[in-house]
Structures are given as structure tokens and as C-alpha cells.
Design a protein around this motif. Structure first.
Motif, PDB file in Angstrom:
ATOM      1  N   ASN A 152      11.770  -0.235  -2.219  1.00 24.54           N
ATOM      2  CA  ASN A 152      12.901  -0.199  -1.071  1.00 24.54           C
ATOM      3  C   ASN A 152      12.431  -1.266  -0.093  1.00 24.54           C
ATOM      4  OD1 ASN A 152      14.816   0.028   1.039  1.00 24.54           O
ATOM      5  ND2 ASN A 152      14.677   2.032   0.820  1.00 24.54           N
ATOM      6  N   ALA A 153      12.916  -2.408  -0.463  1.00 25.41           N
ATOM      7  CA  ALA A 153      12.581  -3.580   0.569  1.00 25.41           C
ATOM      8  C   ALA A 153      13.158  -3.483   2.032  1.00 25.41           C
ATOM      9  CB  ALA A 153      13.240  -4.860   0.140  1.00 25.41           C
ATOM     10  N   ALA A 154      13.883  -2.346   2.328  1.00 19.92           N
ATOM     11  CA  ALA A 154      13.982  -2.233   3.755  1.00 19.92           C
ATOM     12  C   ALA A 154      12.630  -1.783   4.540  1.00 19.92           C
ATOM     13  CB  ALA A 154      15.104  -1.023   3.698  1.00 19.92           C
ATOM     14  N   ALA A 155      11.656  -1.365   3.858  1.00 29.59           N
ATOM     15  CA  ALA A 155      10.603  -0.847   4.510  1.00 29.59           C
ATOM     16  C   ALA A 155       9.467  -2.177   4.990  1.00 29.59           C
ATOM     17  CB  ALA A 155       9.692   0.029   3.458  1.00 29.59           C
ATOM     18  N   LEU A 156      10.278  -3.278   4.635  1.00 27.35           N
ATOM     19  CA  LEU A 156       9.603  -4.502   5.213  1.00 27.35           C
ATOM     20  C   LEU A 156      10.145  -5.115   6.377  1.00 27.35           C
ATOM     21  CD1 LEU A 156       9.281  -6.590   1.892  1.00 27.35           C
ATOM     22  CD2 LEU A 156       7.347  -6.216   3.176  1.00 27.35           C
ATOM     23  N   VAL A 157      11.286  -4.409   6.746  1.00 29.56           N
ATOM     24  CA  VAL A 157      11.896  -4.882   8.154  1.00 29.56           C
ATOM     25  C   VAL A 157      10.879  -4.874   9.186  1.00 29.56           C
ATOM     26  CG1 VAL A 157      13.744  -4.729   9.587  1.00 29.56           C
ATOM     27  CG2 VAL A 157      14.121  -4.640   7.306  1.00 29.56           C
ATOM     28  N   TRP A 158      10.763  -5.956  10.047  1.00 21.29           N
ATOM     29  CA  TRP A 158       9.737  -5.693  11.191  1.00 21.29           C
ATOM     30  C   TRP A 158      10.319  -4.843  12.229  1.00 21.29           C
ATOM     31  CZ3 TRP A 158       4.976  -7.123  11.532  1.00 21.29           C
ATOM     32  CH2 TRP A 158       4.381  -7.266  12.669  1.00 21.29           C
ATOM     33  N   LYS A 159       9.285  -3.881  12.628  1.00 22.48           N
ATOM     34  CA  LYS A 159       9.893  -2.792  13.614  1.00 22.48           C
ATOM     35  C   LYS A 159       8.878  -3.148  14.852  1.00 22.48           C
ATOM     36  CE  LYS A 159      11.304   0.499   9.929  1.00 22.48           C
ATOM     37  NZ  LYS A 159      10.810  -0.319   8.882  1.00 22.48           N
ATOM     38  N   GLY A 160       8.472  -4.313  15.243  1.00 25.13           N
ATOM     39  CA  GLY A 160       7.674  -4.513  16.353  1.00 25.13           C
ATOM     40  C   GLY A 160       6.309  -4.131  16.231  1.00 25.13           C
ATOM     41  N   ALA A 161       5.504  -3.287  16.866  1.00 25.83           N
ATOM     42  CA  ALA A 161       4.192  -3.081  16.605  1.00 25.83           C
ATOM     43  C   ALA A 161       4.116  -1.982  15.697  1.00 25.83           C
ATOM     44  CB  ALA A 161       3.586  -2.652  17.805  1.00 25.83           C
ATOM     45  N   GLY A 162       4.124  -2.780  14.214  1.00 22.46           N
ATOM     46  CA  GLY A 162       4.122  -1.605  13.035  1.00 22.46           C
ATOM     47  C   GLY A 162       2.963  -1.300  12.769  1.00 22.46           C
ATOM     48  N   ALA A 163       2.805  -0.326  11.700  1.00 19.15           N
ATOM     49  CA  ALA A 163       1.315   0.420  11.353  1.00 19.15           C
ATOM     50  C   ALA A 163       0.299  -0.821  10.851  1.00 19.15           C
ATOM     51  CB  ALA A 163       1.689   1.019  10.073  1.00 19.15           C
ATOM     52  N   LEU A 164       0.613  -2.091  10.711  1.00 17.75           N
ATOM     53  CA  LEU A 164      -0.280  -2.801  10.246  1.00 17.75           C
ATOM     54  C   LEU A 164      -0.177  -4.251  10.958  1.00 17.75           C
ATOM     55  CD1 LEU A 164      -0.982  -2.807   6.447  1.00 17.75           C
ATOM     56  CD2 LEU A 164      -2.297  -1.766   8.114  1.00 17.75           C
ATOM     57  N   SER A 165       0.789  -4.137  12.110  1.00 17.94           N
ATOM     58  CA  SER A 165       1.015  -5.323  12.723  1.00 17.94           C
ATOM     59  C   SER A 165      -0.171  -5.929  13.511  1.00 17.94           C
ATOM     60  CB  SER A 165       2.128  -5.042  13.826  1.00 17.94           C
ATOM     61  OG  SER A 165       1.798  -4.261  14.943  1.00 17.94           O
TER      62      SER A 165
ATOM     63  N   PRO B  43     -11.995  -7.217   8.711  1.00 14.94           N
ATOM     64  CA  PRO B  43     -12.172  -6.334   9.583  1.00 14.94           C
ATOM     65  C   PRO B  43     -10.838  -5.878  10.125  1.00 14.94           C
ATOM     66  CG  PRO B  43     -13.633  -7.787   9.773  1.00 14.94           C
ATOM     67  CD  PRO B  43     -12.955  -8.444   8.381  1.00 14.94           C
ATOM     68  N   GLY B  44     -10.519  -4.674  10.426  1.00 12.97           N
ATOM     69  CA  GLY B  44      -9.446  -3.956  10.819  1.00 12.97           C
ATOM     70  C   GLY B  44      -8.714  -3.453  10.088  1.00 12.97           C
ATOM     71  N   MET B  45      -8.882  -3.729   8.663  1.00 13.60           N
ATOM     72  CA  MET B  45      -8.009  -3.048   7.719  1.00 13.60           C
ATOM     73  C   MET B  45      -7.970  -1.453   7.778  1.00 13.60           C
ATOM     74  SD  MET B  45      -8.298  -5.291   4.417  1.00 13.60           S
ATOM     75  CE  MET B  45      -7.920  -4.321   3.054  1.00 13.60           C
ATOM     76  N   GLU B  46      -8.953  -1.001   8.258  1.00 18.17           N
ATOM     77  CA  GLU B  46      -9.026   0.420   8.337  1.00 18.17           C
ATOM     78  C   GLU B  46      -8.148   1.138   9.051  1.00 18.17           C
ATOM     79  OE1 GLU B  46     -11.553  -1.143  11.520  1.00 18.17           O
ATOM     80  OE2 GLU B  46     -11.402  -1.427   9.396  1.00 18.17           O
ATOM     81  N   GLN B  47      -7.581   0.502   9.990  1.00 21.91           N
ATOM     82  CA  GLN B  47      -6.713   0.949  10.988  1.00 21.91           C
ATOM     83  C   GLN B  47      -5.171   0.966  10.223  1.00 21.91           C
ATOM     84  OE1 GLN B  47      -7.284   2.114  13.930  1.00 21.91           O
ATOM     85  NE2 GLN B  47      -9.264   1.220  13.682  1.00 21.91           N
ATOM     86  N   GLY B  48      -4.823   0.036   9.439  1.00 17.17           N
ATOM     87  CA  GLY B  48      -3.850   0.379   8.492  1.00 17.17           C
ATOM     88  C   GLY B  48      -4.023   1.467   7.349  1.00 17.17           C
ATOM     89  N   TYR B  49      -5.236   1.538   6.898  1.00 18.17           N
ATOM     90  CA  TYR B  49      -5.463   2.629   5.964  1.00 18.17           C
ATOM     91  C   TYR B  49      -5.332   3.923   6.837  1.00 18.17           C
ATOM     92  CZ  TYR B  49      -7.719  -0.375   2.842  1.00 18.17           C
ATOM     93  OH  TYR B  49      -8.101  -1.449   1.938  1.00 18.17           O
ATOM     94  N   ALA B  50      -5.738   4.008   8.081  1.00 18.78           N
ATOM     95  CA  ALA B  50      -5.411   5.350   8.434  1.00 18.78           C
ATOM     96  C   ALA B  50      -3.864   5.614   9.002  1.00 18.78           C
ATOM     97  CB  ALA B  50      -6.265   5.426  10.116  1.00 18.78           C
ATOM     98  N   SER B  51      -3.393   4.774   9.232  1.00 17.46           N
ATOM     99  CA  SER B  51      -1.772   4.925   9.259  1.00 17.46           C
ATOM    100  C   SER B  51      -1.047   5.110   8.171  1.00 17.46           C
ATOM    101  CB  SER B  51      -1.207   3.307  10.079  1.00 17.46           C
ATOM    102  OG  SER B  51       0.209   3.558   9.967  1.00 17.46           O
TER     103      SER B  51
ATOM    104  N   LEU C 127       0.985  -1.027  -0.064  1.00 13.22           N
ATOM    105  CA  LEU C 127       0.290   0.082   0.060  1.00 13.22           C
ATOM    106  C   LEU C 127       0.785   1.249  -0.108  1.00 13.22           C
ATOM    107  CD1 LEU C 127      -2.710   1.251   0.152  1.00 13.22           C
ATOM    108  CD2 LEU C 127      -2.740   1.133   2.759  1.00 13.22           C
ATOM    109  N   ARG C 128       1.848   1.329   0.926  1.00 10.45           N
ATOM    110  CA  ARG C 128       2.459   2.843   1.010  1.00 10.45           C
ATOM    111  C   ARG C 128       3.504   2.602  -0.471  1.00 10.45           C
ATOM    112  NH1 ARG C 128       3.057   4.980   6.228  1.00 10.45           N
ATOM    113  NH2 ARG C 128       1.919   3.766   7.750  1.00 10.45           N
ATOM    114  N   ALA C 129       4.162   1.811  -0.836  1.00  3.64           N
ATOM    115  CA  ALA C 129       4.747   1.652  -2.117  1.00  3.64           C
ATOM    116  C   ALA C 129       3.813   2.297  -3.358  1.00  3.64           C
ATOM    117  CB  ALA C 129       5.122   0.199  -2.283  1.00  3.64           C
TER     118      ALA C 129
END
Length: 517
Positions: A498-511, A195-203, A168-170
Motif C-alpha cells: 500500500n503506497a499510501a504508507a509512504l505519504v509524509w506525515k511530518g516527523a515520522g518513524a524514520l524522519s 548510525p541512527g538506523m536503530e531508532q527506525g528499527y525500534a519504531s 522495512l514495514r512492508a
């Protein structure tokens, strides 16, 4: 409501999308599909919008252009191919116009020659710098509202959270680079929702998206906030939309319209009219523009009447002006339905005179056409309005393949996490993974539409992911880089990925968003 006030608001939403086709075959599926849709739909529809804009019209419609399609409309290889295709169309028409003993085909050839010449002139004068140069002024001058979407149009509910966020971000970033502004709305691929996808959209900064009417139980007369978020969904009004879209009773099937499926195989031109639903190709009558033209105007008038009546009913039921959202694939207008662009222009010009306010999704929100929050169910705009087209028994192998592709991609990225700078090999791996995850492949298999091509494309991109990931796992980094460079010469899209954006950062925007499996 006074006589001068509009009875309500109409929003037309067009969804422009094709999968990545450049350098992946030509006929019957491949680049030919791109060039036919480009000449039949994108050229005339965007030219109509340009003309309306020059006349001073604003907020004419909401136009979705998927990032993967935008990449092809800007790609130098595709631009050259399109130019060649238009020249070939002109030559085929010239040959048909000279065939003796076939007066109907001779006349059609002459007409098609004029159409090809006009399309070639339009392409050379306005498209030489790509599709973004055509779209950008329409967006800047607010003739249209542009919708974006995930990069390669994946079916989002079946994606792992990190991959979903990444795609989505790409996609949004790619549209911003091409157009100069980031879309606030998206066409959720296939209207797929979990259900819940709207939270990722908002982020990700997405403020609005489309669902199909049944997801709102038909309550499409207003936009609705989703859950406890500020993200708003709009639902397709199916009774209105199906006036055009229905395969059984929709306008495009009228007997006077050009038949999409019947070809003169020597020239590639389409010489017949529909004639009748069960009439075999060899018995169809010659196409006659003078018969189709009045039908277009009758159908446009009928559609305007239906929209006005629907808005009148909504106003009476709710005590306030309401909203009708009709949404279609852009490729319907011109490519599939030859007379579609003429019908579209007639409708857009007639609605205001019928007391209907024509606007965009953005304009509907600005006008306050928002109802109560809703909890949306699992849904799509496919058969059954659930996920069966993309997650059913017929495509179980592709669902499993998609899961494997995502695991390989994430494993490779995680093992390289913390490395120095950007890794072009991982970027190329991500590119092939996103191409493998396109929703088109499952759709084409489920609908038995060029299923062999679709399954072959999914498998080919997945096999590339396997090969590169395997080399990386074995420590053969130079070999992996060389392999990716070969793939990148064929699939020349999303160079900024940039594949680096896939690196897990804990509680990410869509985690926290469930995958929906």
C-alpha cells in the motif's frame, strides 16, 4: 563453572535470500538460479530442521528468510516451475545413466536419479502449499527463530528515510501474513548499517539485528544494545565463521568435495570433485561420495573443536560464559557446497555433546548474554566491511539510478496524497521501485557475477518507474493503470503493498534517521 555446565552458547544464523527471479529469464541467470538453490539448499535444510524438530530439538538455529524469497517459495508460478524442474532433473539423470562408454557418468546418473526422485517426493508431499506451510510449524514449535527483513532486500543506508521505513514495514508485515507472527529480529540486508538506523528499527518493532564482526571491533562474544536504544545487535564471529566461509581455506574447497563449477554439459550434472585448487576442469577426478563422507565428519569435528575453544577463551577472558555467532547464506549448504547439509547436521548433533549450548539469537538474549551498549560505525559485511560494494565507483550509475527511482516514487505519492482510498497504480509503482532498489544488482555488478543481467534488471525496473511516473505526471491515469496491470502480471509479489504508507506525515518513524550519503 561445573563440568555439567556448557562452556558457552553457539548461535547458527542462516540467511536465505534470492532476488525476484520469476518470469525474468531462465538460464544462465534467472529462474534456474531459484530452482537450483531450492532443490540444493531449501529442500534439504528445511527437511533437516523438520527431522530435528520431530526428535524434540528446540531453538536449533536462527533462520532468516527474506520476504522476496518467501514470495517466490509461495508463488503458484514458481511452485509449478520448481515441480517441472525437478522432473527435468530426473530425466537428465536418467539419460546420463544410460550413456555408454562413460562408467563414471553412468554411476553418477543413477545416483542423481535417486536424488531427484527423493527431492520430487519431498516436494510433492511437503511443499505443495508453498514454503510458508513448511516454515510455519518450525516457527510455531520453536525449532527455529525466524528473521525477517525489508521487502526486496535493499541496501538500507542508501535509502531515503521514508522509503527505508516503507520497505522495512512492508517486509515485516508480509512475513506476519505468511507465518502468522511478526519477526522480532531481522537480517539487515548485507549487514548494512548507518548510525541512527536503530531508532527506525525500534519504531518498527525490530528488537535485534545482525552486523559483521568488525563493526564491533571483534567484540562479538556478547550481544550489545545499540546507542541509547533497546535494540540489540549481534556480531558475526569471523574467526569461527571463516572456518567454513573462507574462499582460500574454508572446508568447501577440499579436494574430495564435489566441484560446483564443473559440468557435464550434455546432462547438466556435476561429475567432478574439486581435486585441486588449480586443476582445470578437464583434469578433475570423478566425484566419489565414499571419499567425501569421511571428510565431512572430519570437518564437522574440527568446527566443533574450534567453537568450543573459542567459547573457552571467551569464558576465561570475561569470567562468564560467552557467545559465538556464525552466520552464512543458506544457499552455501547444498547449492554451492554439495556436502553442506550433511556437515550441518553433523555439527548440530555434535555440539551439545561437546559441552556447547546451541540456541537462537532469542535464546541468547533470554540467557542474558548481553554486554555494554555500543556506538556502531558505518558498516556492512561486504568487501572492506564498508559500503563500497553498493556505493562504490563501479556502481555509481546504479546509486544515481536508485536516487532517481526514489524521487519519482515519492513525488508521485506526495502529489496523490489525500486522494480517495487505496491507489493500485501507486502500489504497482512502489512495487517496481522496490524491485529496482534490490541490493543484489549492485553486488552482482561489483563482484562481476552476471553483471549484465543485474544491471539490466535494475534498469528495466527503473524504466518502468519512469514510465508510470511520467504518465501520472501528465494526468494520464488510465494509461498508467493499464501499464501497471501489465507489470503486475509479471511481478506477482507483495499484493498487499500500500503506497499510501509512504505519504509524509511530518516527523515520522524514520524522519530523523540520516540517509548515510
Amino acid at each position: 563453572m561445573t563440568a555439567a555446565e556448557p562452556v558457552g552458547t553457539f548461535c547458527l544464523v542462516l540467511h536465505s535470500h534470492l532476488p525476484w527471479l520469476a518470469r525474468h529469464g531462465s538460464w544462465p541467470v534467472g529462474e534456474e538460479w531459484l530452482y537450483q538453490a531450492w532443490s540444493g539448499s531449501y529442500l534439504p535444510v528445511l527437511d533437516l530442521l523438520r527431522r530435528l524438530g520431530e526428535e524434540g530439538h528446540r531453538d536449533v538455529l536462527t533462520l532468516g528468510v527474506t520476504p522476496v524469497l518467501a514470495a517466490q517459495l509461495d508463488d503458484p508460478y514458481s511452485l509449478r516451475g520448481m515441480h517441472d524442474w525437478l522432473g527435468g532433473w530426473q530425466l537428465r539423470a536418467h539419460e546420463a545413466s544410460g550413456r555408454r562408454g562413460e562408467p563414471a557418468l553412468t554411476e553418477l546418473g543413477a545416483t542423481e536419479h535417486r536424488r531427484a526422485a527423493a527431492a520430487l517426493g519431498l516436494f510433492e508431499s511437503r511443499w505443495r502449499h508453498g514454503g510458508s506451510a513448511v516454515l510455519r510449524p518450525l516457527v510455531d514449535e520453536r525449532v527455529v527463530e525466524l528473521l525477517g527483513g525489508p521487502a526486496t532486500h535493499p541496501f538500507q543506508p542508501l535509502l531515503e528515510p521514508r522509503v527505508r521505513e516503507f520497505a522495512l514495514r512492508a517486509g515485516l508485515a508480509d512475513t506476519a501474513r505468511r507465518i502468522g507472527s511478526r519477526p522480532a529480529g531481522i537480517w539487515a540486508p548485507e549487514c548494512g548499517y548507518s548510525p541512527g538506523m536503530e531508532q527506525g528499527y525500534a519504531s518498527a518493532g525490530v528488537q535485534r539485528f545482525l552486523v559483521d564482526g568488525p563493526a564491533l571491533r571483534g567484540d562479538t562474544g556478547l550481544a550489545h544494545p545499540v546507542g541509547d536504544s533497546d535494540v540489540v545487535c549481534f556480531g558475526r564471529d569471523l574467526p569461527v565463521t571463516y572456518r567454513v566461509w573462507s574462499p582460500r581455506s574454508g572446508y568447501p574447497g577440499h579436494r574430495t568435495y564435489r566441484d560446483f563449477h564443473t559440468y557435464d554439459h550434455a546432462s547438466g550434472l556435476k561429475p567432478a570433485r574439486v581435486t585441486g585448487r588449480d586443476v582445470p576442469p578437464e583434469q578433475k577426478k570423478p566425484y566419489a561420495a565414499e571419499l567425501a563422507a569421511p571428510t565431512v565428519h572430519r570437518h564437522a569435528a574440527d568446527f566443533v573443536r574450534v567453537v568450543r575453544q573459542r567459547l573457552t577463551d571467551l569464558a576465561e577472558a570475561h569470567g562468564r560464559p560467552g557467545l559465538v555467532v556464525a552466520a552464512y547464506d543458506t544457499e552455501l549448504f547444498g547449492h554451492w557446497w554439495f556436502e553442506g547439509p550433511a556437515w550441518l547436521e553433523a555439527v548440530l548433533r555434535a555440539l551439545p555433546g561437546a559441552g556447547v549450548r546451541v540456541s537462537t539469537l532469542r535464546g541468547a538474549l533470554d540467557a542474558g548474554l548481553v554486554g555494554e551498549p555500543v556506538e556502531l560505525p558505518v558498516s556492512s559485511w561486504g568487501s572492506g566491511k564498508d559500503w563500497r560494494v553498493w556505493d562504490g565507483a563501479m556502481v555509481a550509475d546504479l546509486v544515481e539510478l536508485g536516487g532517481e527511482v526514489q524521487r519519482l516514487l515519492l513525488d508521485a505519492v506526495d502529489k496523490a496524497a489525500g486522494g480517495p482510498g487505496r491507489d493500485r497504480t501507486l502500489d504497482g509503482l512502489a512495487r517496481q521501485a522496490l524491485l529496482a532498489l534490490s541490493s543484489d544488482w549492485a553486488f552482482m555488478v561489483s563482484k562481476d557475477s552476471a553483471a549484465g543481467y543485474a544491471r539490466g534488471r535494475a534498469l528495466a525496473h527503473a524504466d518502468r518507474v519512469r514510465r508510470v511516473a511520467g504518465l501520472l505526471a501528465d494526468g494520464r491515469y488510465a494509461d498508467a493503470a493499464g501499464m501497471v496491470s501489465v507489470y503486475d502480471r509479471q511481478d506477482t509479489l507483495f499484493g498487499q503493498l500500500n503506497a499510501a504508507a509512504l505519504v509524509w506525515k511530518g516527523a515520522g518513524a524514520l524522519s530523523s534517521v540520516p540517509t548515510g550519503r
